[in-house]
Design an enzyme around this catalytic site. Structure first.
Site: not given
Length: 269
Positions: A214, A248
């Site tokens: 991210k 995740r």
């Protein structure tokens, strides 16, 4: 925590959720697995590398993403869910915030609904999950990133989500929470929440951490999306040490190995 037919022992053990985006436009792997054969090949690879859950997503939620119709999302995910379910003994998560997509996914064999809006998008997701008796991962998110007291507001938002879940009849042992790194948060807010992940333990349910590749990592290290694995692994290790038990990720193998090493040290007596 019970997901599908499997009981996840989260007191000392962590688990990897492998990301399977069957989308053309996801920020990291868009277009890689939107064909069924490629999706099944990647699923098999991730399971062999240590993934305990396969998280299937049919709509990108990258910043400024293009929303697709419920029908198109269902058309993308249902064949993949059915194919994975028929071929592999694994837990399937469906990454969607739309109750109609969730319902179709559950009918196709989904064990867990991964909702980035924490039941707050269309008002009927909690009922769909409760009626089906499946597990839920409920994430922190806001339409506007405006906070009076940032950390406290995040916790209050998650408390509200927990209340909605339990009021609808979703059993506590089938709920996990996600702090929502990268959603409605600045770089500094993302890092601050990472620093205080242990504050989420107060809810008494497992916490899933989703930081893989991210922008928090990219902006901190000034690296493009394909060079963020070490940063992701660092957050996985920190997350486990703070009490997170589900992770995740895109790169299952590297994060699984780092997680197992961290577990071995933390649980040494």
């Amino acid at each position: 925590m019970i997901i599908g037919t499997k009981n996840f022992q989260t007191e000392n053990q962590g688990y990897i959720m492998g990301i399977l985006n069957v989308t053309p436009d996801s920020f990291s792997d868009g277009g890689n697995y939107d064909q069924l054969d490629a999706a099944l090949f990647q699923t098999e690879k991730m399971i062999k590398q240590g993934a305990a859950i396969i998280d299937i997503g049919g709509e990108s939620t990258r910043p400024n993403y293009t929303r697709i119709s419920d029908a198109e999302e269902i058309e993308r995910v249902v064949p993949v869910i059915e194919a994975v379910k028929s071929r592999f003994d694994t837990v399937i998560s469906l990454d969607t915030y739309k109750s109609s997509v969730a319902k179709a996914g559950i009918e196709a064999g989904t064990d867990l609904i991964n909702d980035i809006w924490g039941l707050k998008w269309d008002g009927t997701m909690a009922e769909v999950i409760a009626d089906a008796g499946v597990a839920a991962c409920l994430m922190h998110n806001r339409k506007q990133p405006e906070y009076a007291d940032y950390l406290q507001d995040v916790l209050l938002d998650l408390k509200e989500t927990m209340g909605m879940a339990q009021e609808a009849g979703i059993k506590k042992e089938r709920i996990m929470l996600d702090p929502g790194i990268g959603f409605a948060k600045t770089l500094e807010q993302n890092r601050l929440l990472m620093k205080h992940l242990d504050s989420l333990n107060q809810f008494g349910v497992p916490v899933l951490l989703g930081t893989s590749r991210k922008s928090m990592i990219g902006l901190t290290l000034e690296l493009p999306v394909d060079e963020r694995e070490e940063g992701t692994i660092a957050t996985t290790v920190m997350g486990y040490m703070a009490g997170c038990r589900f992770f995740r990720v895109h790169n299952v193998e590297a994060n699984y190995r780092a997680l197992k090493m961290t577990e071995a040290i933390c649980n040494q007596r």
